[in-house]
Design a protein around this motif. Sequence first.
Motif, mmCIF file in Angstrom:
data_model
loop_
_atom_site.group_PDB
_atom_site.id
_atom_site.type_symbol
_atom_site.label_atom_id
_atom_site.label_comp_id
_atom_site.label_asym_id
_atom_site.label_seq_id
_atom_site.Cartn_x
_atom_site.Cartn_y
_atom_site.Cartn_z
ATOM 1 N N ILE A 1 0.852 -1.183 0.000
ATOM 2 C CA ILE A 1 0.000 0.000 0.000
ATOM 3 C C ILE A 1 0.889 1.234 0.000
ATOM 4 O O ILE A 1 1.765 1.375 0.863
ATOM 5 N N GLU A 2 0.673 2.142 -0.933
ATOM 6 C CA GLU A 2 1.485 3.350 -1.009
ATOM 7 C C GLU A 2 1.060 4.338 0.066
ATOM 8 O O GLU A 2 -0.139 4.534 0.323
ATOM 9 N N VAL A 3 2.052 4.956 0.703
ATOM 10 C CA VAL A 3 1.780 5.937 1.755
ATOM 11 C C VAL A 3 0.974 7.101 1.187
ATOM 12 O O VAL A 3 1.308 7.646 0.134
ATOM 13 N N GLY A 4 -0.076 7.486 1.888
ATOM 14 C CA GLY A 4 -0.894 8.617 1.475
ATOM 15 C C GLY A 4 -1.956 8.291 0.463
ATOM 16 O O GLY A 4 -2.804 9.137 0.165
ATOM 17 N N GLN A 5 -1.944 7.066 -0.088
ATOM 18 C CA GLN A 5 -2.946 6.673 -1.073
ATOM 19 C C GLN A 5 -4.045 5.846 -0.415
ATOM 20 O O GLN A 5 -3.835 5.226 0.630
ATOM 21 N N PRO A 6 -5.233 5.840 -0.990
ATOM 22 C CA PRO A 6 -6.346 5.093 -0.395
ATOM 23 C C PRO A 6 -6.026 3.613 -0.237
ATOM 24 O O PRO A 6 -5.427 2.992 -1.128
ATOM 25 N N VAL A 7 -6.422 3.058 0.887
ATOM 26 C CA VAL A 7 -6.281 1.631 1.128
ATOM 27 C C VAL A 7 -7.487 0.929 0.513
ATOM 28 O O VAL A 7 -8.627 1.311 0.786
ATOM 29 N N PRO A 8 -7.272 -0.057 -0.337
ATOM 30 C CA PRO A 8 -8.410 -0.758 -0.950
ATOM 31 C C PRO A 8 -9.362 -1.296 0.114
ATOM 32 O O PRO A 8 -8.943 -1.768 1.170
ATOM 33 N N ASN A 9 -10.667 -1.230 -0.173
ATOM 34 C CA ASN A 9 -11.657 -1.700 0.791
ATOM 35 C C ASN A 9 -11.431 -3.147 1.187
ATOM 36 O O ASN A 9 -11.549 -3.523 2.357
ATOM 37 N N SER A 10 -11.084 -3.986 0.212
ATOM 38 C CA SER A 10 -10.874 -5.405 0.518
ATOM 39 C C SER A 10 -9.698 -5.590 1.454
ATOM 40 O O SER A 10 -9.744 -6.381 2.401
ATOM 41 N N THR A 11 -8.623 -4.830 1.228
ATOM 42 C CA THR A 11 -7.455 -4.924 2.104
ATOM 43 C C THR A 11 -7.793 -4.440 3.494
ATOM 44 O O THR A 11 -7.371 -5.006 4.496
ATOM 45 N N HIS A 12 -8.586 -3.360 3.577
ATOM 46 C CA HIS A 12 -8.954 -2.824 4.885
ATOM 47 C C HIS A 12 -9.732 -3.853 5.688
ATOM 48 O O HIS A 12 -9.464 -4.098 6.853
ATOM 49 N N ARG A 13 -10.690 -4.495 5.043
ATOM 50 C CA ARG A 13 -11.512 -5.461 5.771
ATOM 51 C C ARG A 13 -10.673 -6.662 6.197
ATOM 52 O O ARG A 13 -10.821 -7.182 7.291
#
Length: 426
Positions: free
Chosen positions: A385-397
């Motif tokens: 995950i790139e710093v400052g970029q949105p975290v994908p919803n699937s990765t977050h869950r």
Amino acid sequence: MAGGSRRRRRRLRERPPQAEEPSSPPEAAPASPGIREAAVGEEPSKKTCVASGSTSSPSSGSHVWECPLDSMLHQIIALISSFHDLLAFRGTCRSWRAAASSFPSVYTFTFPPLHLEPDISHGIFNYKPKWKLVDPAKRALSLRFSAPRINPCRMRYLGCSYGYLIFSDREHCHLLDVYTGTKVKPPKLQSDGSSLIYYGFLVAPLTSPNSRLTLLSRTSIFQWQVGANSWTEHPLVGEPIHQIVFFKGQMFAMDFVQRLHTISVVPQLNIQEVAVVWEEGMLVGLHSKPWLVVCGDMLLLVDLSVSTDLLFGFPGTLRVFRLDLSDQPAKWVKMEKLDNWALFLANDRRNPTFSCMNPERWGGKSNYIYVPTASQDSDEPWTAIEVGQPVPNSTHRLSFSSAATAHSSPLNSLWVLPSLVYGVCQ
């Protein structure tokens, strides 16, 4: 005449004999200071490097060479780009193995940690634990391990420290080496059982004379000096400890309300809060507690800032802050980029965090944070995950949804460096 003959015979006796060929190799010159010298043994396990620049005699049948100074070997180690390459370096000879064991700091390695994927059954580690280790730099070389049976078999996972997985129930504790599968069993823990132990860590490598195993409950700190026959118990006042890291010779701890502390165990247990000013506009994510990461000469805080609109499909963002100790009080300062660094962290804050410089050397990416859980759009067992970029919803869950209860989680995938990476001098 007689006198002249006696003088000629005396001069002949004093003249050194001139052999056509030496019957044995000439004796090697003394090694320079700091160079360990020995002959190469016949057994591969006892190979030893000696003096650089020396040559072997054609008639000797054995090859002898000189080992560079330890400082030169450490410069070579700093260029190694994978754990498997470090194993090859250690296997060269005893001198090189000793140099690897005395490498000044694990945080100066330029290769990534290993990805550990456990074989779990019903959410609890199997009574005969098994796991797989994958090297991100050499993904085809996965390793599978198993450990001796744990009794009792259903133990709680307490964390990973210096290459050991730590398990415990209310009385017994086991440490499992992630690379060899060997087990260390401390003495029985004498506790009234009134407070559940939730976190365990080592304060130094297990081979260090200063090593202690520390267990935390909400009301007590238990310590076992490695090799001792009993535990010591100290009362814990204040909020429970959330995460421990070691930075510039000190133990730093973050508690559950994001206050920073230093902890010392010698000559007695001492916990001191570090006054820190949070930068204006710095908001800790509502759905996640921060991570502490040692990155070279910096102590970083990684925050997953999650919008309340996450339920409607808006992801969170990973932000990084650096601890500035130049002023009093100290302060967290936001970093826009990690430059040529990559970070490794897991959802469970009891697991170690890592940093790696110049990750492109092994196929990684700078300014990225690696989590040990796969995303839905990748076949790799981890996510970048790139710093400052949105975290994908699937990765977050998958990776962060249980952050609030991480200290009661079973063993899940994590990043780890085996115990042999840590020198006893650290």
